[in-house]
Design an enzyme around this catalytic site. Structure first.
Site, PDB file in Angstrom:
ATOM      1  N   LYS A  92     103.242  13.170  58.452  1.00 55.01           N
ATOM      2  CA  LYS A  92     103.463  14.116  57.534  1.00 55.01           C
ATOM      3  C   LYS A  92     102.422  14.633  56.493  1.00 55.01           C
ATOM      4  O   LYS A  92     102.113  13.559  55.922  1.00 55.01           O
ATOM      5  CB  LYS A  92     104.910  14.068  57.328  1.00 55.01           C
TER       6      LYS A  92
ATOM      7  N   LYS B  84     108.404   2.700  52.887  1.00 52.04           N
ATOM      8  CA  LYS B  84     107.858   2.463  51.507  1.00 52.04           C
ATOM      9  C   LYS B  84     107.789   1.036  51.136  1.00 52.04           C
ATOM     10  O   LYS B  84     106.804   0.644  50.133  1.00 52.04           O
ATOM     11  CB  LYS B  84     108.779   3.562  50.548  1.00 52.04           C
TER      12      LYS B  84
ATOM     13  N   LYS C 226     102.459  13.319  49.352  1.00 46.53           N
ATOM     14  CA  LYS C 226     101.912  12.875  48.111  1.00 46.53           C
ATOM     15  C   LYS C 226     101.028  11.628  48.147  1.00 46.53           C
ATOM     16  O   LYS C 226     100.232  11.443  47.403  1.00 46.53           O
ATOM     17  CB  LYS C 226     102.994  12.881  47.097  1.00 46.53           C
TER      18      LYS C 226
HETATM   19  P1  ATP Z   1     106.128  10.934  49.344  1.00 45.12           P
HETATM   20  O1  ATP Z   1     105.069  11.432  50.320  1.00 45.12           O
HETATM   21  O2  ATP Z   1     105.764  10.223  48.304  1.00 45.12           O
HETATM   22  O3  ATP Z   1     107.321  10.538  50.292  1.00 45.12           O
HETATM   23  P2  ATP Z   1     106.948  13.594  49.704  1.00 45.12           P
HETATM   24  O4  ATP Z   1     105.778  14.379  49.797  1.00 45.12           O
HETATM   25  O5  ATP Z   1     107.428  13.481  50.933  1.00 45.12           O
HETATM   26  O6  ATP Z   1     106.651  12.392  48.861  1.00 45.12           O
HETATM   27  P3  ATP Z   1     109.355  14.205  48.440  1.00 45.12           P
HETATM   28  O7  ATP Z   1     109.473  14.331  47.168  1.00 45.12           O
HETATM   29  O8  ATP Z   1     110.003  12.931  49.145  1.00 45.12           O
HETATM   30  O9  ATP Z   1     107.873  14.627  48.952  1.00 45.12           O
HETATM   31  O10 ATP Z   1     110.206  15.669  49.101  1.00 45.12           O
HETATM   32  C1  ATP Z   1     110.634  16.589  48.379  1.00 45.12           C
HETATM   33  C2  ATP Z   1     111.086  17.700  49.517  1.00 45.12           C
HETATM   34  O11 ATP Z   1     109.958  18.147  50.203  1.00 45.12           O
HETATM   35  C3  ATP Z   1     112.060  16.999  50.442  1.00 45.12           C
HETATM   36  O12 ATP Z   1     113.253  18.088  50.667  1.00 45.12           O
HETATM   37  C4  ATP Z   1     111.273  16.745  51.559  1.00 45.12           C
HETATM   38  O13 ATP Z   1     111.947  16.674  52.876  1.00 45.12           O
HETATM   39  C5  ATP Z   1     110.292  17.917  51.585  1.00 45.12           C
HETATM   40  N1  ATP Z   1     109.044  17.493  52.367  1.00 45.12           N
HETATM   41  C6  ATP Z   1     108.231  16.487  51.732  1.00 45.12           C
HETATM   42  N2  ATP Z   1     107.091  16.641  52.861  1.00 45.12           N
HETATM   43  C7  ATP Z   1     107.412  17.512  53.759  1.00 45.12           C
HETATM   44  C8  ATP Z   1     106.726  17.899  54.679  1.00 45.12           C
HETATM   45  N3  ATP Z   1     105.589  17.497  55.067  1.00 45.12           N
HETATM   46  N4  ATP Z   1     107.009  19.133  55.496  1.00 45.12           N
HETATM   47  C9  ATP Z   1     108.256  19.754  55.226  1.00 45.12           C
HETATM   48  N5  ATP Z   1     108.917  19.096  53.985  1.00 45.12           N
HETATM   49  C10 ATP Z   1     108.649  18.223  53.378  1.00 45.12           C
END
Ligand code: ATP
Ligand code: LTN
Length: 279
Positions: free
Chosen positions: A207, A123, A210
């Protein structure tokens, strides 16, 4: 504490998790986190689910938007089936003890431990010096979120595993330093289900996230049926037909991802999906 605490944690089972209030949720968040929360509320163990609004401000947030995003995550909790009669749902910032315990943990955790955190490296990117101090100590606040409630189990996606390891290290060091071996539990991550790491629809090596600039890379929880069908149709795949076995998906990240998504949403296994659609 020395006299009263047992040699290891003997308190009750407690489940806790949170999602950062930093934007719209996607299918990865749903399968990796939200859906798990709703399943776990049926176990009868106390369940705490919060909106991590203080974690969100480790990067810049427009103040008015942050309030709206916090409510939107809470709405997504309810929409995905979390029942306020079975789970305690709250915004992190409403409980000042999260920040208070985080400060104490800042004095327990070691710089070397935080230096190993891959999320900070990702990040902060090329601008490490210009990142907020909060982004660096982010996992310490997460440890406080968890240990404040003496949670024993934490349902999260694969990417949060390292933060849970740090939480255990902090709990262990606190317990040792203060001669109270049973004071804090060493919480276990619950990383389960057929889709603990949903991948981007445009790149099977990244992965679903967002922060990906391409909206075609993810399925947002607010997308309608047509938008979802369109994104699946446009998803990157390869030239080969689907194989008969799960092993046959090795080296075919995009196909593997679509099979895992289908299995997770249909409530079945990847084996069963391939038995139906191979070829
Ligand atoms: P960013 O992309 O901004 O890092 P994010 O999409 O990873 O955000 P978070 O708010 O960090 O979302 O994650 C919220 C929850 O969703 C956490 O438990 C995280 O492990 C899960 N999560 C996020 N992305 C995935 C994914 N691609 N597959 C499975 N679980 C996920
Ligand atoms: N870092 C987590 C959000 C989070 C969390 C927690 C998850 C903050 N505090 C405590 C579980 C337990 C993320 O999903 N990005």
């Amino acid at each position: 504490m020395t006299d009263q605490t047992p040699a290891q944690y003997t308190g009750p089972r407690r489940i806790l998790s949170g999602i950062q209030a930093s934007g719209a949720l996607h299918l990865g968040n749903y399968l990796g986190a939200l859906k798990r929360f709703t399943e776990l509320q049926e176990t009868g163990a106390p369940l705490f689910v919060f909106v991590a609004d203080m974690h969100a401000i480790t990067v810049w947030q427009e103040p008015e938007k942050l309030a709206a995003q916090t409510r939107e995550i809470a709405a997504a909790y309810l929409a995905s089936g979390l029942d306020p009669a079975k789970a305690v749902i709250f915004p992190q910032s409403a409980v000042p003890a999260h920040a208070e315990l985080a400060w104490i943990f800042n004095c327990v955790g070691r710089l070397g431990w935080l230096d190993r955190m891959t999320q900070f490296k990702e990040k902060s990117g090329k601008h490490k010096e210009r990142s907020s101090v909060g982004l660096y100590t982010y996992p310490v606040l997460q440890a406080a979120d968890i240990l404040l409630y003496k949670a024993t189990e934490v349902p999260v996606g694969e990417d949060q595993k390292q933060h849970l390891e740090l939480t255990r290290d902090i709990a262990q060091k606190f317990n040792n330093d203060f001669g109270a071996p049973g004071y804090f539990p060493l919480p276990e991550p619950l990383i389960q289900g057929p889709a603990t790491r949903v991948m981007s629809l445009r790149d099977g090596a990244a992965k679903m996230s967002k922060s990906d600039p391409s909206d075609l890379s993810r399925i947002n929880l607010t997308d309608d049926a047509d938008a979802i069908a369109n994104k699946i149709r446009k998803a990157k795949t390869d030239m080969e037909p689907l194989p008969e076995t799960v092993e046959g998906l090795e080296g075919r990240a995009e196909a593997k991802n679509l099979v895992a998504i289908y299995a997770a949403l249909a409530g079945t296994t990847r084996e069963a999906v391939l038995a139906e659609f191979a070829g």
